[in-house]
Enzyme design. Structure first.
Site, PDB file in Angstrom:
ATOM      1  N   ASP A   7       0.670  -1.580   0.029  1.00 58.63           N
ATOM      2  CA  ASP A   7      -0.084  -0.376   0.480  1.00 58.63           C
ATOM      3  C   ASP A   7       0.865   1.313  -0.100  1.00 58.63           C
ATOM      4  OD1 ASP A   7      -2.142   1.803  -0.011  1.00 58.63           O
ATOM      5  OD2 ASP A   7      -1.868   1.668   2.438  1.00 58.63           O
ATOM      6  N   GLU A  68      -0.709  -1.434  -5.073  1.00 52.93           N
ATOM      7  CA  GLU A  68      -2.077  -0.725  -4.945  1.00 52.93           C
ATOM      8  C   GLU A  68      -2.603   0.795  -6.055  1.00 52.93           C
ATOM      9  OE1 GLU A  68      -4.979   0.801  -1.840  1.00 52.93           O
ATOM     10  OE2 GLU A  68      -4.821   2.311  -2.593  1.00 52.93           O
ATOM     11  N   ASP A 141      -2.198   0.876   7.387  1.00 52.26           N
ATOM     12  CA  ASP A 141      -1.436   0.577   5.623  1.00 52.26           C
ATOM     13  C   ASP A 141      -1.415  -0.704   5.831  1.00 52.26           C
ATOM     14  OD1 ASP A 141      -0.500   3.482   5.606  1.00 52.26           O
ATOM     15  OD2 ASP A 141      -0.816   3.215   7.520  1.00 52.26           O
TER      16      ASP A 141
END
Lengths: 174, 174
Positions: A7, A68, A141
């Site tokens: 992420d 991501e 996260d």
């Protein structure tokens, strides 16, 4: 199949390593958050992120990396740092010769919770259940990075089956 | 002092290598544009950019690297790719142990033309004159990268002189 999910973020970058096969419960291997100091020079921050990600790829030897995908619609104040961190993450996988896939936040949410509109709390709660953890992974996260890895295992599995079927078909047609 | 300037872009990334000292005319060493195919996978594109920049740093052995700073106010369609390319450029310098400086477009324009509002044609024209070239460097990405390198030599020079004066002063005070 072991997957390293990222992420991306310049100040906080979540990393989650998950082992699993499609359609079966996954297993947590490890998760991390890499921090860089906003007061530091950009070059130092990117270098720290690069080295940390390379170290984690070398340590866990994943079969692939899932990152991501960043959109410019995101928070304008942080989007540049997020885009730069995502480039470092994609490169860390590519330089190690690994396949790298990117997923939109909606794809990850849909894969994990069944809804592309799920909020952070729902993602964390589902990741905790799917990996059968006693405690939710913190900070968020890390949960997002684990969700990416699980999403990739499940979706990559589907693709692998399709590819296997396709190559079997091609083989049969020869 | 040899400087490698980078005008970051994912589809077209300008690179300019310039030799010079502050307050004196600079000399062109080389310029390049690194292209990546928009139809290719992001990982392949970043990897190609990374390898090309690492090769150019190794070949030209600059003393420092100057990269254009990206703003989210730029063209929203291309800003993500530009941010990712800039991360790769900053990393290429940092990984080689070189100091990396970023400059805003206005800083570069002001250093080269005297006006922060100068357009691309004015930048190209001034770079051609400053480096005493027979032909303007093409495409414009290359001229922008050369402008960055010249800007860094001139501004870095000012800083170096200040630093030298400061360290002389500190030395004298001991």
């Amino acid at each position: 199949m072991r997957v390293l999910g990222v992420d991306p973020g310049l100040t906080r970058c979540g990393v989650g390593v998950v082992e699993g096969v499609p359609g079966r419960p996954c297993t947590l291997v490890a998760y991390y958050v890499i921090y860089t100091d906003p007061a530091d020079d950009l070059a130092l921050r990117l270098l720290h992120l690069d080295r940390s990600l390379n170290d984690l790829v070398a340590e866990h030897r994943p079969r692939s990396v899932a990152v991501e995908r960043v959109f410019s619609q995101h928070n304008v104040r942080t989007v540049m740092g997020t885009a730069q961190a995502s480039a470092v993450a994609v490169l860390a996988g590519a330089r190690a010769g690994l396949p790298v896939r990117t997923y939109t936040p909606s794809e990850v949410k849909a894969a994990i919770t069944g809804s592309g509109q799920a909020d952070k709390a729902q993602i964390t709660s589902m990741v905790t259940r799917l990996l059968r953890l006693d405690e939710p992974p913190r900070p968020a996260d890390a949960a997002d990075a684990l969700a990416l890895a699980i999403c990739h295992i499940w979706r990559g599995g589907t693709r692998s089956k399709l590819e296997a079927a396709a190559s079997k078909h091609r083989g049969g047609a020869r």
